[in-house]
Structures are given as C-alpha cells and as structure tokens.
Design a protein around this motif. Structure first.
Motif, PDB file in Angstrom:
ATOM      1  N   VAL A   1       0.874  -1.172   0.000  1.00  0.00           N
ATOM      2  CA  VAL A   1       0.000   0.000   0.000  1.00  0.00           C
ATOM      3  C   VAL A   1       0.907   1.216   0.000  1.00  0.00           C
ATOM      4  O   VAL A   1       1.841   1.302   0.801  1.00  0.00           O
ATOM      5  N   VAL A   2       0.657   2.127  -0.922  1.00  0.00           N
ATOM      6  CA  VAL A   2       1.472   3.336  -0.985  1.00  0.00           C
ATOM      7  C   VAL A   2       0.658   4.479  -0.387  1.00  0.00           C
ATOM      8  O   VAL A   2      -0.447   4.765  -0.844  1.00  0.00           O
ATOM      9  N   ARG A   3       1.207   5.089   0.641  1.00  0.00           N
ATOM     10  CA  ARG A   3       0.505   6.170   1.317  1.00  0.00           C
ATOM     11  C   ARG A   3       1.107   7.501   0.866  1.00  0.00           C
ATOM     12  O   ARG A   3       2.314   7.708   0.932  1.00  0.00           O
ATOM     13  N   VAL A   4       0.243   8.374   0.415  1.00  0.00           N
ATOM     14  CA  VAL A   4       0.716   9.605  -0.218  1.00  0.00           C
ATOM     15  C   VAL A   4       0.168  10.810   0.511  1.00  0.00           C
ATOM     16  O   VAL A   4      -1.036  10.909   0.744  1.00  0.00           O
ATOM     17  N   ILE A   5       1.031  11.721   0.846  1.00  0.00           N
ATOM     18  CA  ILE A   5       0.593  12.970   1.445  1.00  0.00           C
ATOM     19  C   ILE A   5       0.484  14.053   0.375  1.00  0.00           C
ATOM     20  O   ILE A   5      -0.386  14.902   0.405  1.00  0.00           O
ATOM     21  N   GLY A   6       1.350  14.031  -0.596  1.00  0.00           N
ATOM     22  CA  GLY A   6       1.307  15.029  -1.661  1.00  0.00           C
ATOM     23  C   GLY A   6       2.593  14.956  -2.450  1.00  0.00           C
ATOM     24  O   GLY A   6       3.652  15.225  -1.912  1.00  0.00           O
TER      25      GLY A   6
ATOM     26  N   VAL B   1       5.595   3.311   1.935  1.00  0.00           N
ATOM     27  CA  VAL B   1       5.121   2.024   1.424  1.00  0.00           C
ATOM     28  C   VAL B   1       4.791   1.148   2.624  1.00  0.00           C
ATOM     29  O   VAL B   1       5.638   0.938   3.501  1.00  0.00           O
ATOM     30  N   LEU B   2       3.563   0.662   2.676  1.00  0.00           N
ATOM     31  CA  LEU B   2       3.105  -0.103   3.834  1.00  0.00           C
ATOM     32  C   LEU B   2       2.831  -1.550   3.442  1.00  0.00           C
ATOM     33  O   LEU B   2       2.605  -1.852   2.265  1.00  0.00           O
ATOM     34  N   HIS B   3       2.829  -2.387   4.456  1.00  0.00           N
ATOM     35  CA  HIS B   3       2.445  -3.780   4.234  1.00  0.00           C
ATOM     36  C   HIS B   3       0.937  -3.816   3.940  1.00  0.00           C
ATOM     37  O   HIS B   3       0.162  -3.157   4.643  1.00  0.00           O
TER      38      HIS B   3
ATOM     39  N   THR C   1       5.442  -5.134  -7.117  1.00  0.00           N
ATOM     40  CA  THR C   1       5.165  -3.698  -7.061  1.00  0.00           C
ATOM     41  C   THR C   1       6.459  -2.891  -7.073  1.00  0.00           C
ATOM     42  O   THR C   1       7.413  -3.225  -6.361  1.00  0.00           O
ATOM     43  N   ILE C   2       6.459  -1.834  -7.882  1.00  0.00           N
ATOM     44  CA  ILE C   2       7.607  -0.922  -7.923  1.00  0.00           C
ATOM     45  C   ILE C   2       7.071   0.493  -7.730  1.00  0.00           C
ATOM     46  O   ILE C   2       6.164   0.929  -8.434  1.00  0.00           O
ATOM     47  N   VAL C   3       7.640   1.201  -6.764  1.00  0.00           N
ATOM     48  CA  VAL C   3       7.190   2.558  -6.450  1.00  0.00           C
ATOM     49  C   VAL C   3       8.317   3.534  -6.756  1.00  0.00           C
ATOM     50  O   VAL C   3       9.450   3.348  -6.299  1.00  0.00           O
ATOM     51  N   SER C   4       8.030   4.560  -7.546  1.00  0.00           N
ATOM     52  CA  SER C   4       9.032   5.570  -7.875  1.00  0.00           C
ATOM     53  C   SER C   4       8.485   6.947  -7.528  1.00  0.00           C
ATOM     54  O   SER C   4       7.321   7.228  -7.773  1.00  0.00           O
ATOM     55  N   VAL C   5       9.334   7.782  -6.964  1.00  0.00           N
ATOM     56  CA  VAL C   5       8.888   9.109  -6.554  1.00  0.00           C
ATOM     57  C   VAL C   5       9.711  10.174  -7.275  1.00  0.00           C
ATOM     58  O   VAL C   5      10.938  10.129  -7.279  1.00  0.00           O
TER      59      VAL C   5
ATOM     60  N   ALA D   1       8.770   0.985   3.905  1.00  0.00           N
ATOM     61  CA  ALA D   1       9.847   1.876   3.442  1.00  0.00           C
ATOM     62  C   ALA D   1       9.305   3.272   3.224  1.00  0.00           C
ATOM     63  O   ALA D   1       8.117   3.450   2.955  1.00  0.00           O
ATOM     64  N   GLU D   2      10.187   4.235   3.385  1.00  0.00           N
ATOM     65  CA  GLU D   2       9.855   5.603   3.001  1.00  0.00           C
ATOM     66  C   GLU D   2      10.617   5.871   1.712  1.00  0.00           C
ATOM     67  O   GLU D   2      11.842   5.752   1.673  1.00  0.00           O
ATOM     68  N   VAL D   3       9.896   6.196   0.674  1.00  0.00           N
ATOM     69  CA  VAL D   3      10.544   6.404  -0.623  1.00  0.00           C
ATOM     70  C   VAL D   3      10.578   7.897  -0.917  1.00  0.00           C
ATOM     71  O   VAL D   3       9.529   8.555  -0.930  1.00  0.00           O
TER      72      VAL D   3
END
Lengths: 551, 203
Positions: free
Chosen positions: A252-257, A281-283, A270-274, A291-293
């Motif tokens: 789960v990707v948690r986004v503030i902005g 990134v949450l379980h 899953t691959i997350v890029s910022v 992780a914090e990306v």
C-alpha cells in the motif's frame, strides 16, 4: 578622571554587573567601551560573556515537521483528543453513589456502547474521530465526496479504456459523457493510455495495458487499486485534503502530496518511484511501514531494494508535468503551462539542472522506449457512444474522451483564417499540430498560452481564452487561473457565441471541482436558467441533487 | 486562569460551549470564523488550526526543555487539550496566548518533577563539565552549556525567562498566561536573571 584610569578601575565585578545591560542594548556608549576593553583583556569574562550571550540568544529551534511527519503528528493529536475526553457524567455518578454490582455492570455496558472507541488507526485513515465528527462511509460508491458529494467524481481528460462501474452507485447513474463515479475500473487498451482527474485534486496517467480501479473517496481518504500496469499520479495536496492510498497486491502506498508512479508488473510485483515529495510504502495487510521512498528513488517491494528513478517512470509521469513555479500575478503568466520539459521540482538522478537539458532523451540508463508512454491521448472516435454507461454491475463500456478542446481548436482556426493574415494563422496552426499528435497534445496548452499573450486582443482569438482555461483546469488543476480565462472569454465574446454555453458549464465545473460549493450552486443555477435544454444539463444535475428539485 | 483540569473537562462539540465574543479585540474575523468551524469539530478547521500554531508550540517546548525526546508527545498533548478545550475558549485572549497557557499547564508539573529528580545528577554533571569548560570555545559548545545552565534554573523562573526573553512576550502577557500578578512575574524575571548570572560566573 581619565579614561585610562576608568578602564583600570573597571574590574571583572563591574563587567559582570554590566553584561546584561550590554546584551540587551541598554548600556551607554561609555559603559560599552569599558566593557569591551575589559573583555579583550580578561579571558574569564570573555567566557562569561559568551555563555551569557548564548543564554540570552536562546537555542536554535529545529524546523517543525512537514509533510508526512506533520500529518502523523496531527492525527496522533486527534487520537489523544479522544483519549483525553472526560468520562461521561453517568460514570462518575455511578461510582460516587456506590451502586450495586448490577448497576456497575450496566454502567460498564453503557460505557462500552457509548464511549468513543480509540482504535489504533493508521494516521490519515481515521474517519471516526470524535474531534472531526466524521463518519466513514463503508460503501465506496456511496462515499460522500470531500466536502460535498458533487466532488466525489472523476473526469476523463484524454485517452481510451474499457470501463466497468460497480452497481452500487445507487440512484446516481453516471449518466453521460466523461464523468465517472467512485467504483469505476479502467482496463486501458494495450496501444493507448488514459489520463483522468479525480475529485478535482488528483491527476493520473494510466499507461497502456493498465488495469486500475478507483475504490474509495471519503473526506479523509482516496484509494486507488492498481491490478496491473503503471499509474503515474500527481497530487498537490493541501493540508485539509484527504490522504491518497494506492493499493497493489503486495503493498500500500501512502501519499501525502507528491508526484510518483506505482507499477505492478506481470509477476504482480510492485515498484514505487517518486519524482517529487515522499511516499510511505506499507504492508498490505498489517499496514506497518515497509519503506519511506523519497524523490529520485525507485523502490522494489519484493526485494526491498532502492534504485534511481528511470526513463519509464518519468515518461509515464510527464503528461502530469504542468507546473508553474511560484505565484504569478500576471494573467498570462498564470496561464503558463509546462512545455514538455521535466520540471525542476522533479528529482531525476543524473539529469542536469539546466532546463534545456531536462528532457526524456537526456535521462541516463534508459529502461524502456519513451514513446510508449509519452502523451497518451487520443481523439474521439467517429461515432463513439457515451463514454460511461449507466451503472450496471460489471457492465463494460468503451470510454472515450469527450473532445471539446479539439473541436474548439478547429473552430478557432476557422475564425482566425477568416479574419487575419498568415502570422496569426501560423501561430495557431502550430498549436493545432501539437494538439493533434498523441505525443504532444499536452504541450498544446503552452502553445495556446503563448498564442493568447501575443494575439489575445484580436476578436477572432477570443476562443483561445476558453481553450487555455480548459487545459489549465484539466492538466494543472489551477481552477483560479481557469476561472479567469473563462470569465475573460465571456466578457469578450458576444452573448450568442456558440461556445458561451461551454464556458458557463466550465465555470460551474471549476467551482465544483475546487470545492467552492455555494459558488458552484450559483453558477449551476445560472447555467440552467440560461440553457434549460443545454447539452451539459445532465452533468450539472448529476452532481447536485439540490438543483434537480429546482430544475 | 484556566487550569489543566478545566481544559480536560471541556470538549469539542459541547452543546454548552460559550459563543465567541463578537467584540473580541484579540481575534481577527478570520480567526473567529476558524474557531467557530473548529468548535463544530470540522476536520479541515482543526487541521488549519494545527498547522498555524504547531510551530509556536513546538518551538516553545524546545526552548523550555531543550532537545528532548518527549517534545513530540508534548506537542500532541497540548493540541489534544486545545481541541478538547475549544468549546470553552471565549476569545478573551489571542489564540497564541491561549496556547501558551495550555502549554504552560501541560509542562509545569513535568518541569517540577524533572527538576526535583535531576537536581543531584545535574549538580554532578555541572561540576564535571565546569572543570572541562576552560577548553570550550566554540559557539555550539556555548549553546550546549547555556542549555545546561538553563536547566538548572527553577521551573517557575525558567518559564518566565523563556517567555520573556525567547518568546518576546510582555510581563502583562506572561501574567495572563501563568495566572500570576504582574509584580510576581517581574520578581521572578529579576530572580531568574540574577540566578543565571551567578551560574554563568560559577561556570
């Protein structure tokens, strides 16, 4: 007495007595002179001065938390607010009166029933806070939107996809056109892509072959689910806006902005890029932090490995790059749009800071063909039907952008050709060419903005304002600038101009998506009064039940 | 003065909450509107309130306590109490003064407990660091030592010193925050300065 004598008589005692006066700037020039002269000669007093100075100066305060950290703290404070709520009066009364065990049990039961619960919720997902008085809708499709149900819709900005809408949109069929409700699932064609706006706050680009669902929209949470493909998202969140969750099979990707991409590949990894900002990134099951990306990072969930953002991610996100640096007071500046360059605010490791070099071609170590993802917008297909079908469970429909902008450009071309010479024609032709190509369509906005600044005073160019306003609204979510452009159009165009209806509709839409509900209602009424049989009546009534009764 | 107990009793959304004084000279129209919305428990208003004042609260706690792992916790407690007490706020002071009051109530007991608990330890540390102080010359070291000196100041005196010198408040404002007469506040400030001078001289 000479000054020299005075200096000799100015001992450590006098120095320490005067220190505070000197530091608070209340000492006379003479005292300051003696004080400084003594400091030069006395090591102990120098040390005293330094210490006292540090004391009066005070500590250097570290900056307060921002972004995710700030959000976490706010929600922790809300949780504490619930915990610190006083006990209900009946609890105290029952204890003081020394009631029987039965009464105690009854009181305990009452407490259990009526005391606010204090679940250990994830920051940002709390929707049952006593302090906020919010109730979380459990049915995504019945979610009340952000401040008003009218906001809980999305719009297709460009592209094609097969869509299914869940049948739980009770009583609110997505009647027509490019508007879709919560619960819509997009299966993007393999040779195409889709750009959408959601709740007036989020712009997303779904790459070819993606399978993505909009699951939830509540005042505190918006949720997308990526089943396959890449979702590139830009969310310039304001403090009171909801948090965005992007759910995948393994994270789960948690986004503030931020601006970021989430990819689910063929192996369901899953691959997350910022590119800008930061995401957590949450379980997927425990919601514990994996992780914090940060910007510039590419994080693979299966291996927990970090790398650099690459061409694939930047290309997927580039259609979301419409940004204006700083606050522009000038009208034409406010309408300025990105021109296909990678914004300076995006962190792409290895890419030069020189704006002229910030293009896809200069991104090091390409990982995919850039043309696959660039500007994935198509024109309306001839004879295409309504983009979103009425809500039937799992009913698939073809989603096609309602191409008002393309028609407008053609119309503008005709007007200009009829009234002006080659120069104006050529300028507009360039914009039309940009718009016509799937790869360069979003850059037409910048071209039109330049066109307006150069030829905006020409009567024949009046539709340019409308076009720029629409693009500014759709791609940059800059509703104020869009309002200005629409109002400028309406003030310049004759009352019976064929596009006046579109401009009034867009003015209403802008206020609605921006959450200015009372303004939206006023504009909606004005539109309905002027165009009671207009082509956008359905869209207006779809979002505002209040207006249905009046219509 | 509003005590910590009073703060805990009130809560957001109370039907008995007093209305804000329309004539309040302490609040701007925007602040009155924000408070009215926050009193109904509107999430956005609470968030805006928090964003506007979290910097002030956090900085004040830092100046009062120095680098401390409990600052995050205390900030949350201050805002939790503020949210619960919104219903009782009548606009008879500025919002920032009101928050200083809650902060003072929240930290007062903690400061006293710590001061009593650490008195012996601090004195011992003080002796050791004073012996080494002769070799310290840098700005950072001076700041660290200044912090240690400040921690040796009695809580009542430290509060006043921090509010006056670091937060830039007037004696009258401090008097409102602490609920003590201005003369008492002035006396504490004088004693704080004198004590600090002594501590610095002994360093």
């Amino acid at each position: 007495m000479t000054a020299e004598t005075n200096t000799k008589r100015y001992s450590c005692h006098e120095c320490r007595e005067d220190a505070e006066l000197v530091m608070s700037d209340r000492a006379t020039a003479a005292v300051r002179g003696f004080y400084n002269a003594h400091l030069r000669e006395c090591r102990d007093c120098r040390k005293m001065h330094r210490l006292l100075y540090a004391l009066y100066e005070g500590p250097v305060v570290p900056p307060p938390p921002t972004g995710i950290a700030e959000e976490k703290e706010f929600h922790a404070a809300l949780r504490r607010t619930r915990e610190e709520l006083p006990e209900p009066w009946y609890h105290k009364w029952s204890l003081r009166a020394g009631v029987t065990a039965m009464a105690g049990a009854a009181a305990a039961l009452t407490l259990a029933l009526f005391s606010p619960s204090t679940p250990d919720e994830i920051p940002g997902t709390s929707t049952s806070s006593v302090a906020t008085n919010e109730v979380a809708p459990t049915d995504p499709a019945a979610a009340g939107g952000i401040d008003h149900p009218a906001q809980s819709y999305g719009r297709v900005l460009g592209g094609n996809a097969a869509v299914t809408t869940s049948g739980s949109t009770a009583g609110q069929p997505p009647a027509n056109t490019d508007t879709f409700p919560v619960g819509t699932r997009f299966r993007v064609h393999d040779d195409d892509a889709l750009q959408v706006g959601m709740v007036g706050k989020i712009v997303a680009n779904f790459t070819p072959g993606s399978d993505i669902e909009w699951v939830q929209a509540t005042p505190s949470l918006i949720e997308l689910e990526v089943h396959r493909g890449i979702a590139a998202v830009r969310y310039d969140r304001r403090p009171s806006d909801p948090i965005l969750y992007v759910r995948t099979p393994s994270a789960v990707v948690r986004v503030i902005g931020t601006v970021f991409t989430v990819e689910v590949d063929e192996h369901q990894e899953t691959i997350v890029s910022v590119l800008r900002g930061q995401v957590d990134v949450l379980h997927p099951e425990t919601n514990s932090l994996r992780a914090e990306v940060e910007s510039g990072d590419r994080y693979e969930v299966s291996t927990s490995s970090h790398g650099n953002v690459g061409l694939t991610e930047v290309a997927a996100a580039l259609p979301l790059s419409n940004e204006v640096d700083g606050d522009s007071a000038d009208f034409t500046d406010a309408l300025a749009l990105a021109d296909g360059h990678i914004p300076n605010s995006w962190n792409v490791p290895g890419l030069s800071d020189d704006p002229t070099h910030r293009t896809l071609i200069n991104i090091p170590a390409p990982t995919a063909e850039p043309t696959t993802f660039e500007v994935p917008v198509t024109r309306r297909r001839p004879g295409a039907t309504s983009p979103v079908e009425p809500a039937h469970e799992q009913q698939a429909a073809e989603l096609v952008i309602d191409d008002e902008t393309g028609d407008l450009i053609e119309h503008l071309m005709k007007d200009v050709k009829a009234t002006r010479g080659k120069e104006l024609n050529a300028a507009l032709d360039a914009c039309r060419n940009l718009y016509a190509s799937q790869r360069t369509r979003y850059r037409a906005a910048r071209c039109l903005s330049d066109f307006i600044s150069q030829y905006g005073h020409e009567p024949a160019a009046v539709e340019g304002y409308l076009l720029v306003g629409m693009l500014r609204m759709d791609y940059a979510l800059d509703y104020r600038a869009a309002d200005k452009a629409f109002e400028e159009f309406l003030s310049r165009a004759p009352r019976n101009h064929p596009s006046a209806e579109l401009a009034m509709y867009r003015l209403w839409l802008s206020a609605t998506e921006d959450g200015r509900i009372s303004e939206a209602l006023t504009r909606g009424r004005r539109y309905l009064a002027r165009f009671p049989n207009g082509k956008y009546v359905g869209k207006v009534l779809q979002r505002f039940d209040e207006l249905k009764a009046e219509y | 003065m509003q005590s910590a107990e009073n703060i805990a009793i009130a809560h957001v959304g109370s039907s008995e909450s007093p209305e804000l004084s329309q004539e309040s000279t302490f609040l701007s129209r925007e602040e009155r509107e924000l408070l009215s919305r926050a009193k109904t428990g509107e999430h956005r208003a609470l968030r805006q309130f928090y964003s506007s004042y979290q910097g002030q609260v956090r900085a004040h706690l830092y100046r009062l306590l120095g680098p401390d792992c409990e600052i995050d916790d205390l900030t949350q407690i201050v805002f939790a109490r503020a949210f619960n007490a919104l219903a009782t706020f009548q606009g008879n002071s500025t919002l920032s003064t009101w928050l200083y009051r809650i902060t003072a109530n929240t930290t007062h007991n903690l400061l006293r407990q710590r001061f009593r608990r650490d008195r012996v330890k601090t004195a011992l540390n003080w002796f050791n660091t004073s012996r080494e102080a002769g070799v310290q010359t840098g700005r950072v070291e001076a700041r660290d030592e200044a912090h240690r000196i400040l921690q040796r100041l009695a809580p009542d005196l430290r509060e006043v010193f921090v509010l006056y010198h670091y937060e830039g408040l007037t004696l009258q404002e401090i008097s409102d925050i602490l609920g003590k007469p201005v003369s008492t506040v002035g006396d504490r400030l004088t004693r704080a300065r004198k004590k600090l001078r002594e501590l610095v001289s002994a360093a």
